[in-house]
Design a protein around this motif. Structure first.
Motif, short mmCIF file in Angstrom:
data_model
loop_
_atom_site.label_atom_id
_atom_site.label_comp_id
_atom_site.label_asym_id
_atom_site.label_seq_id
_atom_site.Cartn_x
_atom_site.Cartn_y
_atom_site.Cartn_z
N PRO A 1 0.61 9.26 -8.82
CA PRO A 1 0.26 8.31 -10.39
C PRO A 1 1.45 8.89 -11.12
O PRO A 1 1.27 10.59 -11.54
CB PRO A 1 -0.70 8.74 -10.80
N GLY A 2 1.56 8.91 -11.98
CA GLY A 2 2.55 9.00 -13.02
C GLY A 2 3.64 9.71 -12.74
O GLY A 2 4.85 10.66 -13.61
N MET A 3 4.62 8.81 -12.05
CA MET A 3 6.20 9.22 -11.57
C MET A 3 6.33 8.77 -12.16
O MET A 3 6.82 7.73 -13.03
CB MET A 3 6.44 8.88 -9.61
N GLY B 1 13.77 0.42 -8.94
CA GLY B 1 13.09 1.81 -9.53
C GLY B 1 11.81 1.76 -11.47
O GLY B 1 11.02 1.85 -11.58
N ALA B 2 13.19 0.68 -11.81
CA ALA B 2 12.28 0.72 -13.20
C ALA B 2 11.07 0.20 -13.00
O ALA B 2 10.12 0.33 -14.24
CB ALA B 2 14.10 -0.77 -14.37
N TYR B 3 10.77 -1.12 -12.49
CA TYR B 3 9.65 -1.72 -12.24
C TYR B 3 9.01 -1.17 -11.52
O TYR B 3 7.19 -1.09 -12.52
CB TYR B 3 9.91 -2.98 -11.57
N GLY C 1 3.83 4.12 -13.25
CA GLY C 1 4.69 5.27 -13.09
C GLY C 1 4.32 5.89 -14.70
O GLY C 1 3.61 4.92 -15.05
N SER C 2 4.97 6.85 -15.11
CA SER C 2 4.71 6.88 -16.48
C SER C 2 5.86 5.96 -18.04
O SER C 2 6.11 6.41 -18.98
CB SER C 2 5.21 8.60 -16.69
N ASP D 1 1.21 -1.41 -0.02
CA ASP D 1 -0.46 0.28 -0.40
C ASP D 1 1.10 1.18 0.34
O ASP D 1 0.06 2.27 -0.35
CB ASP D 1 -1.01 -0.01 1.32
N TYR D 2 1.92 1.35 0.39
CA TYR D 2 2.98 2.33 0.85
C TYR D 2 3.31 2.89 -0.59
O TYR D 2 3.32 3.72 -1.50
CB TYR D 2 4.33 1.62 1.88
N ILE D 3 3.35 2.17 -1.64
CA ILE D 3 3.35 2.34 -3.28
C ILE D 3 2.45 2.54 -3.64
O ILE D 3 2.38 3.16 -4.58
CB ILE D 3 3.99 0.81 -3.50
N ASN D 4 1.43 1.58 -3.42
CA ASN D 4 -0.06 2.31 -4.24
C ASN D 4 -0.28 4.07 -3.87
O ASN D 4 -1.40 4.04 -4.61
CB ASN D 4 -0.59 1.25 -3.93
N PHE D 5 0.10 4.32 -2.92
CA PHE D 5 -0.15 6.16 -2.38
C PHE D 5 0.16 6.81 -3.23
O PHE D 5 0.55 8.19 -2.88
CB PHE D 5 -0.54 5.83 -0.56
#
Length: 211
Positions: A64-66, A95-97, A103-104, A57-61
């Motif tokens: 968007p679009g980073m 980071g790539a994943y 992200g974008s 959830d930390y990632i889900n929050f």
């Protein structure tokens, strides 16, 4: 005065009751958040290393679009600020994943492909022998296990005692490390360590059985 004395006695009785009460037990609901699946190598790496410290959830929050740079910086912050047991190479791959999945970025982007090149080079390089303690530290094993007492997972001496005399002990422990799971020692799941090669798995299994 008599009334004050009565109130003080009542308060003492109340505090005594609280002091003698059984410790409060809190049961947390099972974890339901999960990382989004991806064929990118950072997916399994993030499952194994990110979930050690926080929920998906930390990632889900996150916003968007980073971009790739932003997600890589976020992974780098976990390494440098919070002491996450990930290498600089892991930071790039995770980071790539995250940038492609949340992200974008696109998996075909040159920067994303470049982030994965160290992993390909590592796979092509002959494996070197790594000692067990380095494997434990580099893969965050000691965040959840200790040698002589329970942390999140069982102590290593408990695991060794359970499998004592079992001729398949090393193979069973290696499989548990590689595939992860829950239920053998409680309901908190252990993440899979699929990036470990057979030699690493056997090294860890032998180390645990010797505790």
């Amino acid at each position: 005065m008599k009334r004050l004395t009565t109130l003080l006695c009542a308060a003492q009785i109340c505090f005594a009751g609280v002091a003698n009460a059984a410790p409060l037990s809190i049961s947390l609901p099972p974890e339901t958040a999960a990382l989004k699946p991806s064929p990118l190598p950072g997916y399994k790496l993030a499952q194994q290393k990110c979930s050690t410290c926080h929920s998906a959830d930390y990632i889900n929050f996150q916003p968007p679009g980073m971009t790739l740079a932003q997600w890589t910086a976020e992974a780098g912050k976990m390494q440098q600020v919070y002491g996450a047991p990930i290498s600089n190479e892991d930071v790039s791959i995770i980071g790539a994943y995250l940038a492609v999945t949340y992200g974008s970025a696109q998996s075909s982007d040159a920067d994303v492909q470049a982030a994965h090149s160290p992993m390909g080079q590592r796979a092509a390089t002959p494996a070197t022998k790594v000692d067990a303690m380095a494997l434990l530290q580099n893969n965050a094993c000691l965040s959840c296990h200790a040698f002589d007492h329970k942390v999140v997972g069982p102590a290593y001496h408990e695991v060794a005692a359970k499998y004592a005399g079992d001729p398949q002990a090393a193979a069973k422990i290696a499989a548990s490390i590689q595939h992860g799971g829950a239920g053998k020692w409680g309901q908190i799941p252990m993440p899979p360590y699929t990036q470990l090669n057979p030699e690493d798995l056997q090294t860890l299994a032998a180390f645990i059985l010797a505790r």
